[in-house]
Design a protein around this motif. Structure first.
Motif, mmCIF file in Angstrom:
data_model
loop_
_atom_site.group_PDB
_atom_site.id
_atom_site.type_symbol
_atom_site.label_atom_id
_atom_site.label_comp_id
_atom_site.label_asym_id
_atom_site.label_seq_id
_atom_site.Cartn_x
_atom_site.Cartn_y
_atom_site.Cartn_z
ATOM 1 N N ARG A 96 0.859 -1.187 0.000
ATOM 2 C CA ARG A 96 0.000 0.000 0.000
ATOM 3 C C ARG A 96 0.893 1.234 0.000
ATOM 4 N NH1 ARG A 96 -5.207 1.747 0.841
ATOM 5 N NH2 ARG A 96 -5.454 3.622 2.114
ATOM 6 N N ILE A 97 0.813 1.998 -1.055
ATOM 7 C CA ILE A 97 1.599 3.218 -1.227
ATOM 8 C C ILE A 97 0.604 4.339 -1.473
ATOM 9 C CG2 ILE A 97 3.382 4.370 -2.598
ATOM 10 C CD1 ILE A 97 4.120 1.397 -3.543
ATOM 11 N N ILE A 98 0.737 5.408 -0.683
ATOM 12 C CA ILE A 98 -0.204 6.514 -0.820
ATOM 13 C C ILE A 98 0.523 7.787 -1.244
ATOM 14 C CG2 ILE A 98 -1.746 5.539 0.918
ATOM 15 C CD1 ILE A 98 -0.731 7.774 2.853
ATOM 16 N N SER A 99 -0.242 8.731 -1.746
ATOM 17 C CA SER A 99 0.211 10.108 -1.916
ATOM 18 C C SER A 99 -0.861 10.993 -1.306
ATOM 19 C CB SER A 99 0.416 10.462 -3.395
ATOM 20 O OG SER A 99 1.585 9.853 -3.895
ATOM 21 N N LEU A 100 -0.435 11.976 -0.540
ATOM 22 C CA LEU A 100 -1.340 12.921 0.101
ATOM 23 C C LEU A 100 -1.227 14.244 -0.637
ATOM 24 C CD1 LEU A 100 -0.414 11.953 3.745
ATOM 25 C CD2 LEU A 100 -2.460 11.271 2.476
ATOM 26 N N VAL A 101 -2.360 14.693 -1.180
ATOM 27 C CA VAL A 101 -2.360 15.868 -2.058
ATOM 28 C C VAL A 101 -3.401 16.859 -1.561
ATOM 29 C CG1 VAL A 101 -2.675 16.672 -4.434
ATOM 30 C CG2 VAL A 101 -1.664 14.417 -4.013
ATOM 31 N N ARG A 102 -2.980 18.098 -1.355
ATOM 32 C CA ARG A 102 -3.942 19.137 -0.987
ATOM 33 C C ARG A 102 -4.922 19.316 -2.143
ATOM 34 N NH1 ARG A 102 -3.204 19.149 4.382
ATOM 35 N NH2 ARG A 102 -1.073 19.665 4.917
ATOM 36 N N PRO A 103 -6.217 19.505 -1.846
ATOM 37 C CA PRO A 103 -7.237 19.564 -2.904
ATOM 38 C C PRO A 103 -6.964 20.599 -4.001
ATOM 39 C CG PRO A 103 -8.291 19.327 -0.774
ATOM 40 C CD PRO A 103 -6.816 19.534 -0.507
ATOM 41 N N ALA A 104 -6.350 21.721 -3.676
ATOM 42 C CA ALA A 104 -6.099 22.763 -4.681
ATOM 43 C C ALA A 104 -4.834 22.527 -5.500
ATOM 44 C CB ALA A 104 -6.022 24.130 -3.998
ATOM 45 N N ASN A 105 -4.057 21.497 -5.167
ATOM 46 C CA ASN A 105 -2.785 21.254 -5.843
ATOM 47 C C ASN A 105 -3.007 20.408 -7.105
ATOM 48 O OD1 ASN A 105 -0.180 20.697 -6.613
ATOM 49 N ND2 ASN A 105 0.521 20.144 -4.573
ATOM 50 N N GLU A 106 -3.502 21.059 -8.134
ATOM 51 C CA GLU A 106 -3.862 20.358 -9.374
ATOM 52 C C GLU A 106 -2.677 19.646 -10.033
ATOM 53 O OE1 GLU A 106 -6.504 18.650 -11.817
ATOM 54 O OE2 GLU A 106 -6.974 19.825 -10.040
ATOM 55 N N PRO A 107 -1.484 20.248 -10.109
ATOM 56 C CA PRO A 107 -0.369 19.511 -10.733
ATOM 57 C C PRO A 107 -0.048 18.195 -10.009
ATOM 58 C CG PRO A 107 0.152 21.843 -10.624
ATOM 59 C CD PRO A 107 -1.111 21.649 -9.824
ATOM 60 N N SER A 108 -0.103 18.191 -8.676
ATOM 61 C CA SER A 108 0.179 16.949 -7.947
ATOM 62 C C SER A 108 -0.950 15.937 -8.088
ATOM 63 C CB SER A 108 0.442 17.250 -6.464
ATOM 64 O OG SER A 108 1.701 17.865 -6.328
ATOM 65 N N ARG A 109 -2.179 16.419 -8.194
ATOM 66 C CA ARG A 109 -3.302 15.511 -8.458
ATOM 67 C C ARG A 109 -3.094 14.810 -9.803
ATOM 68 N NH1 ARG A 109 -7.626 16.052 -5.441
ATOM 69 N NH2 ARG A 109 -9.093 15.336 -7.019
ATOM 70 N N LYS A 110 -2.737 15.588 -10.806
ATOM 71 C CA LYS A 110 -2.516 15.024 -12.145
ATOM 72 C C LYS A 110 -1.358 14.031 -12.148
ATOM 73 C CE LYS A 110 -4.438 18.852 -14.804
ATOM 74 N NZ LYS A 110 -4.152 19.994 -15.689
ATOM 75 N N LEU A 111 -0.293 14.364 -11.412
ATOM 76 C CA LEU A 111 0.841 13.445 -11.355
ATOM 77 C C LEU A 111 0.446 12.139 -10.677
ATOM 78 C CD1 LEU A 111 3.734 12.603 -11.799
ATOM 79 C CD2 LEU A 111 4.374 13.914 -9.749
ATOM 80 N N ALA A 112 -0.269 12.213 -9.572
ATOM 81 C CA ALA A 112 -0.713 10.990 -8.897
ATOM 82 C C ALA A 112 -1.509 10.106 -9.855
ATOM 83 C CB ALA A 112 -1.537 11.330 -7.657
ATOM 84 N N LEU A 113 -2.392 10.712 -10.619
ATOM 85 C CA LEU A 113 -3.193 9.947 -11.584
ATOM 86 C C LEU A 113 -2.318 9.367 -12.687
ATOM 87 C CD1 LEU A 113 -6.283 12.327 -11.749
ATOM 88 C CD2 LEU A 113 -6.165 10.084 -10.622
ATOM 89 N N ARG A 114 -1.342 10.146 -13.195
ATOM 90 C CA ARG A 114 -0.430 9.636 -14.230
ATOM 91 C C ARG A 114 0.384 8.451 -13.715
ATOM 92 N NH1 ARG A 114 0.437 14.983 -15.554
ATOM 93 N NH2 ARG A 114 2.388 15.078 -14.403
ATOM 94 N N LEU A 115 0.667 8.453 -12.412
ATOM 95 C CA LEU A 115 1.418 7.346 -11.814
ATOM 96 C C LEU A 115 0.538 6.135 -11.528
ATOM 97 C CD1 LEU A 115 3.651 9.364 -9.317
ATOM 98 C CD2 LEU A 115 4.389 8.301 -11.468
ATOM 99 N N GLY A 116 -0.752 6.251 -11.826
ATOM 100 C CA GLY A 116 -1.665 5.118 -11.666
ATOM 101 C C GLY A 116 -2.412 5.090 -10.350
ATOM 102 N N ALA A 117 -2.354 6.169 -9.582
ATOM 103 C CA ALA A 117 -3.046 6.202 -8.297
ATOM 104 C C ALA A 117 -4.527 6.488 -8.488
ATOM 105 C CB ALA A 117 -2.426 7.271 -7.389
ATOM 106 N N VAL A 118 -5.309 6.064 -7.520
ATOM 107 C CA VAL A 118 -6.737 6.364 -7.502
ATOM 108 C C VAL A 118 -7.054 7.048 -6.176
ATOM 109 C CG1 VAL A 118 -7.423 4.496 -9.060
ATOM 110 C CG2 VAL A 118 -7.294 4.060 -6.614
#
Length: 173
Positions: free
Chosen positions: A132-154
C-alpha cells in the motif's frame, strides 16, 4: 546496498541523481523551502526559515536511520544542482507509507517530479515490497493531483493532515 538501509541510497534516472542529503545542501534547500509558492501545499503551507530547513534535512536523515528508507535529495545529473526531494514519508502517526516529492519552482513543468517519483515508486514496489503506497495531495494542488493519476493512483478519500484536508491517493500495485 548498505545492509543498514532497506532502499538504495542513490538512484539514477536519465536526468536525475537521487541521493542522501548532506550538510552542503542546506543553503540550497533553505532557498527552495523559503519560497511560498513551493511550500504552499507542503506540510502546514508555511515557507521555511533557514533553521527550519536545517531541521527538515536532519529529520529526513533520521527517517533513513530509523526506517531504512526516506526522502532523497533530487539533483540534476548534468550539473549536480539540488532541485528538491522525492521518496518516502512514513513517520509515526502518518496515514501510511507515502510517496512524496517537492521540486523547486524554476524546474516545474519539465517532468522532473514524474521522473523522480517513478524511480522511487519502483523501489517501493520492487525493493521494499510495499503493498500500500499513498500520496497525500492538498485539494487545490492540481499539478500533484494530475501526477498521482499519471502514476496510476486512484483517489480513495480525504484525511486530516497537519490541520487541513488532504486527498488520499493510493498507488495500485
Amino acid at each position: 546496498m548498505d545492509p543498514k538501509y532497506l532502499a538504495p541510497r542513490v538512484l539514477e534516472t536519465d536526468r536525475l541523481v537521487l541521493r542522501p542529503f548532506t550538510l552542503a545542501d542546506h543553503a540550497d534547500y533553505a532557498r527552495i523551502t523559503s519560497d511560498p509558492d513551493v511550500m504552499r501545499y507542503m506540510g502546514t503551507g508555511i515557507a521555511y526559515t533557514p533553521d527550519i530547513a536545517w531541521r527538515a534535512i536532519a529529520s529526513v536523515l533520521g527517517h533513513w536511520e530509523l526506517l531504512g528508507y526516506g526522502l532523497w535529495a533530487v539533483t540534476l545529473k548534468e550539473t549536480g544542482a539540488l532541485i528538491g526531494h522525492a521518496g518516502f514519508l512514513d513517520p509515526y502517526g502518518w496515514p501510511g507509507f507515502e510517496l512524496a516529492y517537492m521540486i523547486d519552482k524554476p524546474y516545474w513543468g519539465q517532468g522532473y517530479a514524474q521522473e523522480a517519483t517513478r524511480a522511487a515508486l519502483k523501489v517501493a514496489r520492487e525493493t521494499l515490497r510495499k503493498e500500500r503506497i499513498i500520496s497525500l495531495v492538498r485539494p487545490a494542488n492540481e499539478p500533484s493531483r494530475k501526477l498521482a493519476l499519471r502514476l496510476g493512483a486512484v483517489q480513495e478519500g480525504t484525511v486530516s493532515l497537519m490541520g487541513s484536508d488532504a486527498d488520499l491517493f493510493v498507488h495500485r500495485v
